[in-house]
Write a protein that holds these residues in place. Structure first.
Motif, mmCIF file in Angstrom:
data_model
loop_
_atom_site.group_PDB
_atom_site.id
_atom_site.type_symbol
_atom_site.label_atom_id
_atom_site.label_comp_id
_atom_site.label_asym_id
_atom_site.label_seq_id
_atom_site.Cartn_x
_atom_site.Cartn_y
_atom_site.Cartn_z
ATOM 1 N N UNK A 70 0.727 -1.236 -0.067
ATOM 2 C CA UNK A 70 -0.078 0.078 0.181
ATOM 3 C C UNK A 70 0.826 1.234 -0.072
ATOM 4 N N UNK A 71 0.519 2.254 -1.016
ATOM 5 C CA UNK A 71 1.286 3.289 -1.047
ATOM 6 C C UNK A 71 0.552 4.285 -0.016
ATOM 7 N N UNK A 72 1.211 5.568 0.642
ATOM 8 C CA UNK A 72 0.554 6.394 1.696
ATOM 9 C C UNK A 72 -0.903 6.861 0.975
ATOM 10 N N UNK A 73 -0.772 7.209 -0.368
ATOM 11 C CA UNK A 73 -1.933 7.851 -0.971
ATOM 12 C C UNK A 73 -3.154 6.965 -0.879
ATOM 13 N N UNK A 74 -2.898 5.492 -0.716
ATOM 14 C CA UNK A 74 -3.937 4.751 -0.949
ATOM 15 C C UNK A 74 -4.238 4.048 0.255
ATOM 16 N N UNK A 75 -3.750 4.474 1.518
ATOM 17 C CA UNK A 75 -4.188 3.935 2.792
ATOM 18 C C UNK A 75 -5.713 4.212 3.210
ATOM 19 N N UNK A 76 -6.348 3.145 3.026
ATOM 20 C CA UNK A 76 -7.868 3.019 3.328
ATOM 21 C C UNK A 76 -8.312 1.973 4.274
ATOM 22 N N UNK A 77 -7.436 1.355 4.968
ATOM 23 C CA UNK A 77 -7.507 0.095 5.629
ATOM 24 C C UNK A 77 -7.085 -1.104 4.916
ATOM 25 N N UNK A 78 -6.986 -1.071 3.716
ATOM 26 C CA UNK A 78 -6.475 -2.156 2.663
ATOM 27 C C UNK A 78 -4.977 -2.767 3.496
ATOM 28 N N UNK A 79 -4.621 -3.936 3.030
ATOM 29 C CA UNK A 79 -3.280 -4.276 3.458
ATOM 30 C C UNK A 79 -2.432 -4.782 2.219
ATOM 31 N N UNK A 80 -2.798 -4.549 0.749
ATOM 32 C CA UNK A 80 -2.022 -4.456 -0.167
ATOM 33 C C UNK A 80 -3.047 -3.823 -1.359
ATOM 34 N N UNK A 81 -2.516 -3.517 -2.188
ATOM 35 C CA UNK A 81 -3.403 -2.923 -3.534
ATOM 36 C C UNK A 81 -3.169 -3.913 -4.767
ATOM 37 N N UNK A 82 -4.517 -4.296 -5.215
ATOM 38 C CA UNK A 82 -4.446 -4.919 -6.281
ATOM 39 C C UNK A 82 -5.126 -4.392 -7.709
ATOM 40 N N UNK A 83 -4.410 -4.547 -8.814
ATOM 41 C CA UNK A 83 -4.583 -3.582 -10.022
ATOM 42 C C UNK A 83 -4.753 -4.727 -10.903
ATOM 43 N N UNK A 84 -6.010 -4.426 -11.783
ATOM 44 C CA UNK A 84 -6.395 -5.234 -12.962
ATOM 45 C C UNK A 84 -6.337 -4.390 -14.038
ATOM 46 N N UNK A 85 -5.415 -4.571 -15.044
ATOM 47 C CA UNK A 85 -5.465 -3.713 -16.106
ATOM 48 C C UNK A 85 -5.381 -2.201 -15.824
ATOM 49 N N UNK A 86 -4.705 -1.986 -14.772
ATOM 50 C CA UNK A 86 -4.265 -0.455 -14.392
ATOM 51 C C UNK A 86 -5.617 0.107 -13.369
ATOM 52 N N UNK A 87 -6.549 -0.952 -13.197
ATOM 53 C CA UNK A 87 -7.859 -0.381 -12.607
ATOM 54 C C UNK A 87 -7.471 -0.930 -10.895
ATOM 55 N N UNK A 88 -7.546 -0.171 -9.959
ATOM 56 C CA UNK A 88 -7.619 -0.340 -8.412
ATOM 57 C C UNK A 88 -8.795 -1.096 -8.147
ATOM 58 N N UNK A 89 -8.709 -2.583 -7.959
ATOM 59 C CA UNK A 89 -10.008 -3.418 -7.600
ATOM 60 C C UNK A 89 -9.834 -3.928 -6.140
ATOM 61 N N UNK A 90 -9.065 -3.315 -5.518
ATOM 62 C CA UNK A 90 -8.666 -4.232 -4.334
ATOM 63 C C UNK A 90 -9.901 -4.294 -3.307
ATOM 64 N N UNK A 91 -10.927 -3.576 -3.403
ATOM 65 C CA UNK A 91 -11.953 -3.795 -2.399
ATOM 66 C C UNK A 91 -13.118 -4.513 -3.157
ATOM 67 N N UNK A 92 -13.046 -4.474 -4.726
ATOM 68 C CA UNK A 92 -13.805 -5.172 -5.372
ATOM 69 C C UNK A 92 -13.739 -6.664 -4.943
#
Ligand code: DC
Length: 230
Positions: A70-92
């Motif tokens: 997780x980057x600082x600007x993404x911190x919203x309770x997530x534990x890592x970030x997942x992108x599919x084709x450039x789209x942030x779908x972590x919570x999806x």
């Protein structure tokens, strides 16, 4: 110790333990379940029939997926970030629709082969805690430390109900318990890489133990190697 493999059923506490352990050891953390979830999300998004093994397997090969800390600007309770084709779908990845279909997607051999290939490539970076269902048995059979974390189905359903309502979803304990039992059944009876502990895995029951206590016990284990092996 370059690699720690952690397996176990849904909501057994394995992800929390894996994440804390990675933090303490300054290792990379990979939750492999999110990869099967990302394929499932993309299939639903593209209206691919989840029962169409060939189409879902093709998608698993084609999918452009990135997982990173997780980057600082993404911190919203997530534990890592997942992108599919450039789209942030972590919570999806945590929606009931993904939950309901991911066991079927992960039962397909071709999907598993492709995900395992990507997981091994990730593992080659070294200093990794990898969490899933088949890490100790299939993905990283040579991992020097393998843990298998379980908890009672009722406790796992309680945890999932709490997590789900904290994320703002409607959460009914009885429905979630039924889903946990259904997924256990699918995951442990599937033909390819069924959920089971590796012969040399250390078994841990998290029903009455908080993750921090389990992590401390593991750290102690690493510092006091058995027969000087680790
Ligand atoms: O851990 P999770 O609930 O996010 O996993 C989602 C699904 O993916 C679950 O049905 C089991 C499957 N899975 C798998 O088959 N192999 C893995 N290494 C990780 C997850």
């Amino acid at each position: 110790m370059a690699m720690i493999a952690i397996d176990g059923p849904a909501a057994s506490g394995k992800s929390t333990v894996g994440r804390l352990l990675a933090e303490q050891l300054n290792y990379l953390y990979l939750d492999t379940g999110c990869m099967y979830r990302a394929v499932t999300w993309a299939a639903l998004q593209q209206n691919i029939d989840i029962g169409d093994e060939t189409a879902v397997t093709q998608l698993a090969h084609d999918i452009q997926m990135e997982i990173y800390p997780v980057r600082d600007e993404e911190a919203d309770g997530r534990h890592y970030t997942v992108h599919v084709a450039g789209q942030d779908i972590t919570w999806e990845l945590r929606t009931p629709a993904v939950d309901a279909n991911v066991s079927q997607v992960s039962s397909y051999l071709g999907v598993r082969q492709e995900m395992v290939k990507r997981q091994r490539a990730f593992g080659e970076r070294g200093a990794v805690v990898m969490v899933g269902r088949d890490i100790g048995t299939v993905v990283m059979p040579d991992a020097p430390l393998k843990l298998y974390i379980t908890a009672s189905a009722e406790e796992r359903a309680r945890r999932r109900t709490r997590d789900r309502s904290e994320q703002g979803h409607i959460a009914n304990y009885d429905d979630i318990l039924a889903d946990v039992l259904r997924r256990d059944q699918i995951d442990s009876s599937r033909t390819h890489s069924p959920l089971r502990p590796a012969a040399d895995a250390i078994l841990i029951d998290s029903t009455d133990q908080p993750p921090a206590a389990i992590v401390n016990a593991i750290l102690q284990m690493i510092q006091e190697p058995v027969n000087g092996e680790r």
